[in-house]
Write a protein that holds these residues in place. Structure first.
Motif, short mmCIF file in Angstrom:
data_model
loop_
_atom_site.label_atom_id
_atom_site.label_comp_id
_atom_site.label_asym_id
_atom_site.label_seq_id
_atom_site.Cartn_x
_atom_site.Cartn_y
_atom_site.Cartn_z
N GLU A 105 -27.17 14.71 3.06
CA GLU A 105 -27.39 15.19 1.70
C GLU A 105 -27.45 16.71 1.62
OE1 GLU A 105 -30.64 14.58 -1.94
OE2 GLU A 105 -30.64 13.25 -0.20
N ASP B 49 -24.99 18.94 -0.77
CA ASP B 49 -25.43 19.94 -1.74
C ASP B 49 -24.66 21.24 -1.56
OD1 ASP B 49 -27.22 18.15 -2.78
OD2 ASP B 49 -28.97 18.97 -1.73
N GLN B 50 -24.47 21.66 -0.31
CA GLN B 50 -23.71 22.88 -0.04
C GLN B 50 -22.29 22.78 -0.57
OE1 GLN B 50 -21.51 22.99 3.43
NE2 GLN B 50 -20.39 24.34 2.03
N ASP C 94 -21.18 20.90 -2.99
CA ASP C 94 -21.17 20.89 -4.45
C ASP C 94 -21.45 22.28 -5.02
OD1 ASP C 94 -20.56 18.22 -4.40
OD2 ASP C 94 -22.55 17.52 -4.99
N GLN D 265 -27.97 27.20 2.26
CA GLN D 265 -27.88 25.75 2.37
C GLN D 265 -26.95 25.33 3.50
OE1 GLN D 265 -29.68 23.80 0.25
NE2 GLN D 265 -29.02 21.84 1.08
#
Length: 331
Positions: free
Chosen positions: A59, A63-64, A66, A271
């Motif tokens: 996850e 996130d990175q 996205d 991230q």
């Protein structure tokens, strides 16, 4: 966004503002193996073709990816591509789709298109537009799709993923319809500055040098941002166009738009740096996890230092498959 030749002005304010379906896939019989993810040093990695790709599929890394998609939308003024494709494309392939966010957005924006996203990891969402599907596939293996079938083949952030780029680009060329386009967006792993604030021996300079060394020793170049245009041209694409940008790392730029994208990019780096480096540093250079964490702590400190006016370069290259020659039957 300014092109690569433009120097980005530095903000004097020291405060940050927030801102084919003809061939059955061999992967169906490997479902259990595909879903048996591998865990290393607290991060989750793909099991299918284990070790072929250095990035996690957990996850945090999603996130990175996205965040970087949002950055790309800012760079491209909200567009998902720059290749001059037809208004109603019918068949589109997104190789190395990652979280699938580009493919989802494209399928929403172009309901005429059947969109296929492929990746080593089946981590994409199940609730997607009806004209989109995802498949587990390794795009470095011979492609099983029908040739001459896609209007657009899209690729993003494949740096460090491909050992034989000439074969990859030939596969893309073969599987496009005559007149179709291939488009690739890549980012540099080497932080630079125009004012020498990225100094020799600094952690940013070390990051760039070590990253390139890791890619070379892994056998999959991390210089793709500078190599894609020549590779696409050598494969036989025509009308090849390259766009390049400077992407600030942090909110140090005076220009409001550069500041916004730079702030997002700092989050992107914060991230991403562990996932970008942990596997390769521990397996290729044999660093201990403790050494990696000290290295990353130095990077996180530098990412917050507004005296360092670092940026990375981003390239977007597209090329067209030559149209089919006209014949007497066309008249």
């Amino acid at each position: 966004m300014a092109d690569i030749e433009t120097q980005i002005a530095v903000d004097s304010d020291e405060t940050d503002s927030a801102y084919e379906e003809d061939a059955a896939s061999d992967t169906t019989s490997l479902k259990s193996a595909i879903l048996s993810y591998k865990y290393r040093n607290g991060r989750r990695y793909h099991a299918y073709k284990e070790g072929a790709y250095w990035g996690p599929n957990d996850e945090a890394q999603a996130d990175q990816l996205d965040i970087f998609h949002h950055i790309c939308l800012l760079l491209l003024d909200g567009e998902l591509h720059l290749a001059p494709i037809a208004p109603n494309p019918l068949h589109v392939l997104d190789v190395g789709t990652g979280t699938g966010i580009w493919a989802i957005d494209f399928a929403d924006r172009f309901p005429s298109a059947e969109v296929l996203g492929t990746d080593l990891s089946p981590t994409q969402p199940s609730l997607v537009p009806p004209n989109l599907k995802f498949e587990v596939d390794d795009f470095t293996e011979p492609w099983l799709f029908r040739k001459d079938s896609f209007d657009l083949i899209h690729a993003r952030s494949l740096y460090g993923c491909v050992a034989d780029w000439s074969t990859f680009y030939r596969e893309a060329l073969d599987h496009l319809q005559p007149g179709g386009y291939f488009e690739q967006l890549e980012m540099s792993v080497v932080p630079k500055s125009d004012d020498e604030s990225v100094t020799p021996g600094s952690i940013f300079e070390q990051w760039g040098r070590i990253s390139l060394e890791l890619g070379d020793k892994f056998g999959k170049s991390l210089r793709t941002v500078d190599e894609s245009k020549a590779g696409i041209e050598a494969a036989g694409f025509i009308n090849v166009v390259e766009h390049r940008w400077k992407l600030p790392i942090g909110g140090w730029a005076a220009d409001k738009r550069f500041k916004e994208v730079g702030l997002y990019n700092r989050i992107h780096w914060e991230q991403g740096i562990e996932g970008w480096s942990l596997y390769l540093l521990t397996t290729v250079l044999k660093w201990s996890v403790e050494e990696v964490q000290v290295y990353l702590a130095k990077m996180r400190t530098a990412l917050k230092d507004r005296r360092i006016h670092a940026y990375q370069e981003v390239s977007l290259v597209y090329g067209q498959k030559p149209p089919r020659p006209r014949t007497d039957d066309d008249n």
